[in-house]
Design a protein around this motif. Structure first.
Motif, PDB file in Angstrom:
ATOM      1  N   LYS A   1      16.421  23.648  49.377  1.00  0.00           N
ATOM      2  CA  LYS A   1      17.603  24.426  48.759  1.00  0.00           C
ATOM      3  C   LYS A   1      17.625  25.748  49.404  1.00  0.00           C
ATOM      4  O   LYS A   1      18.686  26.313  49.097  1.00  0.00           O
ATOM      5  CB  LYS A   1      17.307  24.583  47.255  1.00  0.00           C
ATOM      6  N   ASP A   2      16.647  26.178  50.067  1.00  0.00           N
ATOM      7  CA  ASP A   2      16.775  27.759  50.785  1.00  0.00           C
ATOM      8  C   ASP A   2      17.685  27.410  52.052  1.00  0.00           C
ATOM      9  O   ASP A   2      17.881  28.624  52.514  1.00  0.00           O
ATOM     10  CB  ASP A   2      15.452  28.225  50.997  1.00  0.00           C
TER      11      ASP A   2
ATOM     12  N   ILE B   1      24.534  26.547  53.127  1.00  0.00           N
ATOM     13  CA  ILE B   1      25.521  25.477  53.497  1.00  0.00           C
ATOM     14  C   ILE B   1      25.937  25.408  54.755  1.00  0.00           C
ATOM     15  O   ILE B   1      26.043  24.521  55.457  1.00  0.00           O
ATOM     16  CB  ILE B   1      26.606  25.623  52.455  1.00  0.00           C
ATOM     17  N   THR B   2      26.173  26.459  55.222  1.00  0.00           N
ATOM     18  CA  THR B   2      26.833  26.506  56.749  1.00  0.00           C
ATOM     19  C   THR B   2      25.691  26.253  57.698  1.00  0.00           C
ATOM     20  O   THR B   2      26.210  25.894  58.915  1.00  0.00           O
ATOM     21  CB  THR B   2      27.331  27.825  57.177  1.00  0.00           C
ATOM     22  N   LYS B   3      24.414  26.263  57.420  1.00  0.00           N
ATOM     23  CA  LYS B   3      23.228  25.739  58.310  1.00  0.00           C
ATOM     24  C   LYS B   3      22.779  24.214  58.203  1.00  0.00           C
ATOM     25  O   LYS B   3      21.904  23.642  59.033  1.00  0.00           O
ATOM     26  CB  LYS B   3      22.432  26.497  58.196  1.00  0.00           C
ATOM     27  N   TYR B   4      23.507  23.608  57.263  1.00  0.00           N
ATOM     28  CA  TYR B   4      23.258  22.160  57.047  1.00  0.00           C
ATOM     29  C   TYR B   4      23.341  21.387  58.378  1.00  0.00           C
ATOM     30  O   TYR B   4      22.502  20.288  58.572  1.00  0.00           O
ATOM     31  CB  TYR B   4      24.095  21.536  55.866  1.00  0.00           C
TER      32      TYR B   4
ATOM     33  N   ILE C   1      30.368  17.992  46.536  1.00  0.00           N
ATOM     34  CA  ILE C   1      30.182  17.432  47.817  1.00  0.00           C
ATOM     35  C   ILE C   1      29.072  17.886  48.491  1.00  0.00           C
ATOM     36  O   ILE C   1      28.416  17.504  49.187  1.00  0.00           O
ATOM     37  CB  ILE C   1      31.662  17.704  48.523  1.00  0.00           C
ATOM     38  N   ILE C   2      28.918  19.428  48.354  1.00  0.00           N
ATOM     39  CA  ILE C   2      27.921  20.203  49.057  1.00  0.00           C
ATOM     40  C   ILE C   2      26.438  19.506  48.498  1.00  0.00           C
ATOM     41  O   ILE C   2      25.641  19.412  49.361  1.00  0.00           O
ATOM     42  CB  ILE C   2      28.035  21.723  48.418  1.00  0.00           C
ATOM     43  N   GLU C   3      26.144  19.276  47.232  1.00  0.00           N
ATOM     44  CA  GLU C   3      25.119  18.752  46.697  1.00  0.00           C
ATOM     45  C   GLU C   3      24.828  17.295  47.336  1.00  0.00           C
ATOM     46  O   GLU C   3      23.567  17.219  47.615  1.00  0.00           O
ATOM     47  CB  GLU C   3      25.103  18.863  45.206  1.00  0.00           C
ATOM     48  N   ARG C   4      25.912  16.434  47.419  1.00  0.00           N
ATOM     49  CA  ARG C   4      25.725  14.968  48.101  1.00  0.00           C
ATOM     50  C   ARG C   4      25.237  15.283  49.602  1.00  0.00           C
ATOM     51  O   ARG C   4      24.311  14.482  50.013  1.00  0.00           O
ATOM     52  CB  ARG C   4      26.907  14.402  47.810  1.00  0.00           C
ATOM     53  N   VAL C   5      25.729  16.400  50.111  1.00  0.00           N
ATOM     54  CA  VAL C   5      25.414  16.499  51.682  1.00  0.00           C
ATOM     55  C   VAL C   5      23.884  16.661  51.601  1.00  0.00           C
ATOM     56  O   VAL C   5      22.893  16.470  52.158  1.00  0.00           O
ATOM     57  CB  VAL C   5      26.096  17.414  52.126  1.00  0.00           C
TER      58      VAL C   5
END
Length: 169
Positions: free
Chosen positions: A83-84, A87-90, A146-150
């Motif tokens: 979680k830390d 999003i842009t670093k996934y 969508i972010i949580e699914r990724v």
């Protein structure tokens, strides 16, 4: 004359709003009814794995048909992104941490499924990064889902970043 036109336009706006609200509630109802009945591919027994190998012999390993068969019949839940990690670093995190270390000649159907799931996840992460770097408004609920699914590695069907970006809007 103008007053009646304004009343008609207002009535049309109200009707369009009602129709739009009805369509959205219908879409939500339909999406809530979809149930994923696929089995988790990493939890197959030895007999099921042999049956899978027999079924997929008709396809060339790694071909579009092979990956489509695996995607349609089996789900795969990947590892979670902590979680830390922003999003842009996934995308970078997935590239650096999720790999199949075996040579491709030794891959099983499970390895192909895992690789295809990671590829789809990378496509979505790339779309997320590009979209969120320019987006100035706060995230909407659909974007958060969508972010949580990724982040949690849920396997889902994203064939093109275009469809994905349409869903983000």
């Amino acid at each position: 004359m103008e007053t009646s036109n304004i009343k008609v336009n207002e009535a049309e706006k109200v009707d369009n709003t009602k129709i739009t609200a009805q369509m959205l509630s219908e879409q939500e109802r339909l999406s809530a009814q979809i149930v994923d009945t696929r089995k988790e591919i990493t939890e197959l027994t030895e007999a099921e794995l042999k049956e899978l190998e027999k079924e997929t012999k008709q396809f060339e390993k790694g071909s579009f048909e092979h990956l489509r068969y695996l995607r349609m019949n089996f789900k795969h839940i990947g590892e979670e992104i902590p979680k830390d990690v922003p999003i842009t670093k996934y995308y970078r995190y997935i590239i650096e941490n999720f790999r199949i270390m075996k040579p491709k000649e030794e891959w099983t159907d499970i390895d192909y499924k895992v690789d295809n799931s990671q590829w789809q996840r990378l496509m979505v992460a790339s779309g997320l990064r590009q979209r969120l770097e320019v987006q100035e408004i706060p995230l909407i609920d659909r974007q958060k889902r969508i972010i949580e699914r990724v982040r949690n590695g849920t396997d889902y069907d994203v064939h093109s970043s275009k469809k994905f970006l349409e869903r983000l809007q």
